[in-house]
Write a protein that holds these residues in place. Structure first.
Motif, PDB file in Angstrom:
ATOM      1  N   THR A   1       0.821  -1.209   0.000  1.00 36.71           N
ATOM      2  CA  THR A   1       0.000   0.000   0.000  1.00 36.71           C
ATOM      3  C   THR A   1       0.852   1.254   0.000  1.00 36.71           C
ATOM      4  OG1 THR A   1      -0.337  -0.601   2.315  1.00 36.71           O
ATOM      5  CG2 THR A   1      -2.248  -0.585   0.936  1.00 36.71           C
ATOM      6  N   ASP A   2       2.002   1.195   0.677  1.00 37.88           N
ATOM      7  CA  ASP A   2       2.888   2.360   0.684  1.00 37.88           C
ATOM      8  C   ASP A   2       3.432   2.647  -0.717  1.00 37.88           C
ATOM      9  OD1 ASP A   2       2.541   2.711   3.408  1.00 37.88           O
ATOM     10  OD2 ASP A   2       4.289   1.468   3.922  1.00 37.88           O
TER      11      ASP A   2
ATOM     12  N   TYR B   1       1.956   1.854  -3.514  1.00 37.57           N
ATOM     13  CA  TYR B   1       0.823   2.336  -4.304  1.00 37.57           C
ATOM     14  C   TYR B   1       0.561   3.809  -4.025  1.00 37.57           C
ATOM     15  CZ  TYR B   1      -3.927   2.846  -6.040  1.00 37.57           C
ATOM     16  OH  TYR B   1      -5.041   3.293  -6.687  1.00 37.57           O
ATOM     17  N   ARG B   2       0.584   4.198  -2.767  1.00 35.71           N
ATOM     18  CA  ARG B   2       0.351   5.596  -2.410  1.00 35.71           C
ATOM     19  C   ARG B   2       1.440   6.495  -2.976  1.00 35.71           C
ATOM     20  NH1 ARG B   2      -1.409   4.512   3.815  1.00 35.71           N
ATOM     21  NH2 ARG B   2      -3.499   3.748   3.354  1.00 35.71           N
TER      22      ARG B   2
ATOM     23  N   GLU C   1       3.173   5.977  -5.694  1.00 29.93           N
ATOM     24  CA  GLU C   1       2.942   6.059  -7.133  1.00 29.93           C
ATOM     25  C   GLU C   1       1.801   7.031  -7.448  1.00 29.93           C
ATOM     26  OE1 GLU C   1       3.607   5.415 -11.081  1.00 29.93           O
ATOM     27  OE2 GLU C   1       4.804   4.649  -9.415  1.00 29.93           O
ATOM     28  N   GLU C   2       0.727   6.974  -6.674  1.00 35.78           N
ATOM     29  CA  GLU C   2      -0.390   7.902  -6.874  1.00 35.78           C
ATOM     30  C   GLU C   2       0.038   9.337  -6.608  1.00 35.78           C
ATOM     31  OE1 GLU C   2      -3.525   7.322  -8.063  1.00 35.78           O
ATOM     32  OE2 GLU C   2      -2.688   5.363  -8.532  1.00 35.78           O
ATOM     33  N   LEU C   3       0.867   9.553  -5.589  1.00 38.70           N
ATOM     34  CA  LEU C   3       1.366  10.889  -5.287  1.00 38.70           C
ATOM     35  C   LEU C   3       2.227  11.418  -6.436  1.00 38.70           C
ATOM     36  CD1 LEU C   3       1.533  13.141  -3.177  1.00 38.70           C
ATOM     37  CD2 LEU C   3       3.533  11.988  -2.222  1.00 38.70           C
TER      38      LEU C   3
ATOM     39  N   GLN D   1      -0.100  12.526  -9.226  1.00 36.27           N
ATOM     40  CA  GLN D   1      -0.751  13.798  -8.931  1.00 36.27           C
ATOM     41  C   GLN D   1       0.210  14.962  -9.125  1.00 36.27           C
ATOM     42  OE1 GLN D   1      -2.294  13.459  -4.981  1.00 36.27           O
ATOM     43  NE2 GLN D   1      -4.058  12.239  -5.595  1.00 36.27           N
TER      44      GLN D   1
END
Length: 67
Positions: free
Chosen positions: A30-31, A33-34, A36-38, A41
């Protein structure tokens, strides 16, 4: 000629599906994934976009940017 185009598209699609169906699975935490999303953005915030403008009697382009 159309048959060659369809056959080429089928071969490319088969190759992509073969690659996606690999034996070793790809897992992320999850870290990761977060993070990558950051990154996505941040890339969208500082970007330049280009859009064609087409209409009756009108033609051109719009360029927009964020910094």
């Amino acid at each position: 000629m159309i048959g060659y185009g369809v056959a080429g598209a089928a071969i490319v699609t088969g190759g992509v599906l073969l690659y996606l169906n690999r034996r070793v699975s790809y897992q992320i935490t999850t870290d990761e994934y977060r993070m990558e999303e950051l990154r996505k953005q941040r890339a969208q915030q500082k970007s330049v976009s280009f859009a064609p403008l087409v209409g009756p009697g009108v033609g051109g382009a719009a360029v927009m940017g964020r910094f």
